[in-house]
Design a protein around this motif. Structure first.
Motif, PDB file in Angstrom:
ATOM      1  N   TRP A  64      -4.782  77.973  46.361  1.00  0.00           N
ATOM      2  CA  TRP A  64      -3.835  78.067  47.460  1.00  0.00           C
ATOM      3  C   TRP A  64      -4.026  76.937  48.474  1.00  0.00           C
ATOM      4  O   TRP A  64      -3.055  76.390  49.009  1.00  0.00           O
ATOM      5  N   ALA A  65      -5.274  76.559  48.755  1.00  0.00           N
ATOM      6  CA  ALA A  65      -5.537  75.484  49.710  1.00  0.00           C
ATOM      7  C   ALA A  65      -4.948  74.157  49.211  1.00  0.00           C
ATOM      8  O   ALA A  65      -4.393  73.377  49.997  1.00  0.00           O
ATOM      9  N   GLU A  66      -5.046  73.907  47.928  1.00  0.00           N
ATOM     10  CA  GLU A  66      -4.482  72.680  47.344  1.00  0.00           C
ATOM     11  C   GLU A  66      -2.959  72.694  47.417  1.00  0.00           C
ATOM     12  O   GLU A  66      -2.329  71.677  47.710  1.00  0.00           O
ATOM     13  N   VAL A  67      -2.356  73.842  47.187  1.00  0.00           N
ATOM     14  CA  VAL A  67      -0.897  73.970  47.277  1.00  0.00           C
ATOM     15  C   VAL A  67      -0.444  73.672  48.701  1.00  0.00           C
ATOM     16  O   VAL A  67       0.522  72.939  48.919  1.00  0.00           O
ATOM     17  N   GLN A  68      -1.148  74.213  49.695  1.00  0.00           N
ATOM     18  CA  GLN A  68      -0.792  73.968  51.087  1.00  0.00           C
ATOM     19  C   GLN A  68      -0.932  72.489  51.435  1.00  0.00           C
ATOM     20  O   GLN A  68      -0.065  71.913  52.099  1.00  0.00           O
TER      21      GLN A  68
ATOM     22  N   LEU B 271      -0.810  69.833  49.426  1.00  0.00           N
ATOM     23  CA  LEU B 271       0.224  69.045  48.758  1.00  0.00           C
ATOM     24  C   LEU B 271       1.605  69.296  49.361  1.00  0.00           C
ATOM     25  O   LEU B 271       2.424  68.376  49.441  1.00  0.00           O
ATOM     26  N   THR B 272       1.865  70.517  49.805  1.00  0.00           N
ATOM     27  CA  THR B 272       3.140  70.823  50.449  1.00  0.00           C
ATOM     28  C   THR B 272       3.277  70.042  51.744  1.00  0.00           C
ATOM     29  O   THR B 272       4.353  69.501  52.043  1.00  0.00           O
ATOM     30  N   ILE B 273       2.207  69.949  52.509  1.00  0.00           N
ATOM     31  CA  ILE B 273       2.240  69.185  53.760  1.00  0.00           C
ATOM     32  C   ILE B 273       2.472  67.703  53.463  1.00  0.00           C
ATOM     33  O   ILE B 273       3.261  67.039  54.145  1.00  0.00           O
ATOM     34  N   ILE B 274       1.809  67.186  52.444  1.00  0.00           N
ATOM     35  CA  ILE B 274       1.997  65.772  52.073  1.00  0.00           C
ATOM     36  C   ILE B 274       3.454  65.515  51.690  1.00  0.00           C
ATOM     37  O   ILE B 274       4.054  64.520  52.124  1.00  0.00           O
ATOM     38  N   VAL B 275       4.037  66.385  50.905  1.00  0.00           N
ATOM     39  CA  VAL B 275       5.429  66.216  50.486  1.00  0.00           C
ATOM     40  C   VAL B 275       6.360  66.312  51.695  1.00  0.00           C
ATOM     41  O   VAL B 275       7.307  65.526  51.821  1.00  0.00           O
TER      42      VAL B 275
ATOM     43  N   THR C 110       8.690  63.293  52.990  1.00  0.00           N
ATOM     44  CA  THR C 110      10.131  63.511  53.048  1.00  0.00           C
ATOM     45  C   THR C 110      10.679  63.125  54.415  1.00  0.00           C
ATOM     46  O   THR C 110      11.726  62.472  54.515  1.00  0.00           O
ATOM     47  N   ILE C 111       9.988  63.507  55.469  1.00  0.00           N
ATOM     48  CA  ILE C 111      10.431  63.164  56.818  1.00  0.00           C
ATOM     49  C   ILE C 111      10.384  61.658  57.029  1.00  0.00           C
ATOM     50  O   ILE C 111      11.338  61.060  57.540  1.00  0.00           O
TER      51      ILE C 111
END
Length: 65
Positions: free
Chosen positions: A24-28, A30-34, A38-39
């Motif tokens: 879950w920590a890795e998913v979070q 990577l989601t922040i990086i994406v 994107t921004i």
């Protein structure tokens, strides 16, 4: 109809047993990086769009005047 139900059941079983899920920590992370990428990318595209809008408007004003 039983084929569809069987397909869905087997798909869920496949997801539970054969797919390697990230922690879950890795998913979070990577989601922040994406999200950040994107921004930044959307701001870059907006900047290029504004630049070309200004250049083209200036060009047409030069031609008119």
């Amino acid at each position: 109809m039983t084929k569809v139900v069987n397909y869905i059941t087997e798909s869920f079983e496949e997801l539970k047993t054969n797919v390697t899920w990230l922690p879950w920590a890795e998913v979070q992370r990577l989601t922040i990086i994406v999200a950040v990428f994107t921004i930044v990318f959307s701001l870059a595209v907006w900047g290029v769009d504004e630049f070309f809008t200004t250049v083209i408007a200036g060009f047409f004003n030069f031609i008119k005047g």
